[in-house]
Design a protein around this motif. Structure first.
Motif, short mmCIF file in Angstrom:
data_model
loop_
_atom_site.label_atom_id
_atom_site.label_comp_id
_atom_site.label_asym_id
_atom_site.label_seq_id
_atom_site.Cartn_x
_atom_site.Cartn_y
_atom_site.Cartn_z
N VAL A 22 0.84 -1.19 0.00
CA VAL A 22 0.00 0.00 0.00
C VAL A 22 0.87 1.24 0.00
O VAL A 22 1.81 1.36 0.80
CB VAL A 22 -0.93 0.02 1.23
CG1 VAL A 22 -1.69 1.35 1.31
CG2 VAL A 22 -1.90 -1.15 1.21
N TYR A 23 0.57 2.16 -0.91
CA TYR A 23 1.16 3.49 -0.90
C TYR A 23 0.03 4.46 -0.55
O TYR A 23 -0.88 4.68 -1.36
CB TYR A 23 1.74 3.86 -2.26
CG TYR A 23 2.91 3.01 -2.71
CD1 TYR A 23 4.21 3.29 -2.29
CD2 TYR A 23 2.71 1.94 -3.57
CE1 TYR A 23 5.28 2.51 -2.71
CE2 TYR A 23 3.78 1.16 -4.01
CZ TYR A 23 5.06 1.46 -3.58
OH TYR A 23 6.13 0.69 -3.99
N ALA A 24 0.05 5.01 0.66
CA ALA A 24 -0.98 5.96 1.08
C ALA A 24 -0.40 7.37 1.06
O ALA A 24 0.67 7.61 1.62
CB ALA A 24 -1.48 5.62 2.48
N ILE A 25 -1.10 8.29 0.40
CA ILE A 25 -0.58 9.64 0.18
C ILE A 25 -1.47 10.65 0.89
O ILE A 25 -2.70 10.62 0.79
CB ILE A 25 -0.51 9.95 -1.33
CG1 ILE A 25 0.50 9.03 -2.02
CG2 ILE A 25 -0.11 11.40 -1.57
CD1 ILE A 25 -0.08 7.75 -2.57
N GLY A 26 -0.83 11.56 1.62
CA GLY A 26 -1.56 12.57 2.38
C GLY A 26 -2.11 13.71 1.53
O GLY A 26 -2.03 13.70 0.30
N ASP A 27 -2.63 14.72 2.19
CA ASP A 27 -3.33 15.84 1.56
C ASP A 27 -2.41 16.56 0.57
O ASP A 27 -1.33 17.03 0.93
CB ASP A 27 -3.78 16.83 2.63
CG ASP A 27 -4.65 16.17 3.69
OD1 ASP A 27 -4.44 14.98 4.00
OD2 ASP A 27 -5.53 16.86 4.23
N ILE A 28 -2.86 16.70 -0.68
CA ILE A 28 -2.05 17.29 -1.74
C ILE A 28 -2.30 18.80 -1.88
O ILE A 28 -1.38 19.58 -2.11
CB ILE A 28 -2.33 16.59 -3.09
CG1 ILE A 28 -2.07 15.08 -2.95
CG2 ILE A 28 -1.47 17.19 -4.20
CD1 ILE A 28 -2.56 14.27 -4.14
N HIS A 29 -3.54 19.22 -1.77
CA HIS A 29 -3.92 20.64 -1.79
C HIS A 29 -3.28 21.42 -2.95
O HIS A 29 -2.57 22.41 -2.74
CB HIS A 29 -3.56 21.29 -0.47
CG HIS A 29 -4.60 21.09 0.60
ND1 HIS A 29 -5.92 21.41 0.43
CD2 HIS A 29 -4.50 20.59 1.87
CE1 HIS A 29 -6.59 21.13 1.53
NE2 HIS A 29 -5.75 20.61 2.41
N GLY A 30 -3.53 20.96 -4.17
CA GLY A 30 -3.14 21.74 -5.32
C GLY A 30 -1.66 21.72 -5.67
O GLY A 30 -1.24 22.43 -6.59
N ARG A 31 -0.85 20.92 -5.00
CA ARG A 31 0.58 20.87 -5.28
C ARG A 31 0.87 19.76 -6.28
O ARG A 31 1.44 18.70 -5.96
CB ARG A 31 1.38 20.68 -4.00
CG ARG A 31 1.37 21.89 -3.07
CD ARG A 31 1.97 23.14 -3.72
NE ARG A 31 3.36 22.95 -4.14
CZ ARG A 31 4.42 23.22 -3.38
NH1 ARG A 31 4.25 23.71 -2.16
NH2 ARG A 31 5.63 23.03 -3.85
N ALA A 32 0.53 20.01 -7.54
CA ALA A 32 0.77 19.03 -8.60
C ALA A 32 2.26 18.77 -8.77
O ALA A 32 2.66 17.65 -9.14
CB ALA A 32 0.18 19.53 -9.92
N ASP A 33 3.09 19.77 -8.49
CA ASP A 33 4.54 19.58 -8.62
C ASP A 33 5.05 18.53 -7.64
O ASP A 33 5.86 17.66 -7.99
CB ASP A 33 5.26 20.91 -8.42
CG ASP A 33 4.94 21.57 -7.08
OD1 ASP A 33 3.85 21.32 -6.52
OD2 ASP A 33 5.78 22.36 -6.58
N LEU A 34 4.57 18.59 -6.40
CA LEU A 34 4.99 17.61 -5.40
C LEU A 34 4.44 16.23 -5.72
O LEU A 34 5.11 15.22 -5.50
CB LEU A 34 4.52 18.04 -4.01
CG LEU A 34 5.03 19.39 -3.50
CD1 LEU A 34 4.49 19.67 -2.11
CD2 LEU A 34 6.55 19.43 -3.49
#
Length: 246
Positions: A22-34
């Motif tokens: 599992v790869y779980a990813i936290g809140d991105i909030h518009g950071r497409a670069d990250l």
């Protein structure tokens, strides 16, 4: 990469099913670069350490605050075409959908970073928009937003269970069975959940509440590291009883 072989000092560690990563990813909030950088790291990890099955679980809050909310949705939709992906609902996604139906909510949504989201779709919002301008803005968003984005936002599940883990945006209400949790709590809860130290039915992997470093407790793991402000987007990797961070 930070790695812990123990889970919060507990003698028994939670596990995911054999053969699954599992790869779980936290809140991105518009950071497409990250997000782009993190997906490259995940791809490299998969190349170097192949596994029978891998699933990406995104914990919600894809939009608002950061500069490229539309780009984030593009990447998530694209990723789902090539990888097993599950995107959960966050509280910020609710505001965008409600704005399309009720433009007057813009003043509330603006407090949560709406303007950058609207800008990412090529619109030009203002903080002092009157009702007519709000309605025109909502109509323009409806025309501008790709149908794939709207479908994506309307089909997001609230939670996902895998092995000994529950994945959800904000958390759960202590003392309430998982089958009876309310949507409001799953998307918004903070103190009652964060301060609870007793075990839950599952170890809860969540975002919603920013922390400087991933927070590993015996009953929960917080992976929202405030990406839009800190430049750090966290990915939790779970395999067997191992807990690692990218």
């Amino acid at each position: 990469m930070w790695k812990s072989r123990l889970f919060g000092g507990a003698p028994v560690r939670p596990v995911v099913p054999e053969g699954l990563r599992v790869y779980a990813i936290g809140d991105i909030h518009g950071r497409a670069d990250l997000l782009d950088r993190l997906l490259l790291r995940i791809d490299k990890d998969l190349d170097e350490r192949p596994v029978a099955q891998a699933i990406h679980i995104f914990l919600g809050d894809y939009i608002d605050r950061g500069p490229d909310s539309a780009g984030v949705l593009d990447r998530l939709i694209s990723r789902a075409q090539t990888h097993q992906t599950l995107c959960l609902k966050g509280n910020h996604e609710i505001y965008l959908l409600e704005f399309l139906e009720n433009p007057a909510i813009l003043k509330v949504w603006a407090q949560y970073g709406a303007l950058t989201t609207l800008l990412s779709y090529g619109l030009r919002p203002t903080l002092n928009a009157g009702f007519e301008e709000q309605a025109e803005l909502a109509a323009a968003l409806g025309r501008t937003m790709p149908k794939s984005h709207y479908q994506f936002l309307t089909q997001l599940p609230l939670s996902f269970t895998c092995g000994d883990y529950l994945f959800v945006h904000a958390g759960i209400r202590p003392g309430v069975p998982l089958s009876r949790q309310r949507e409001e709590d799953l998307l918004w809860i903070r103190d009652d959940f964060l301060c609870h130290e007793e075990p839950f039915e599952k170890v809860v992997v969540h975002g919603h509440t920013p922390v400087m470093e991933p927070e590993v407790r015996t009953n929960r793991i917080d992976i929202d590291t405030g990406a839009y402000a800190t430049g750090r987007l966290t990915c939790l990797r779970l395999e067997r009883d191992e807990i690692e961070f990218l």
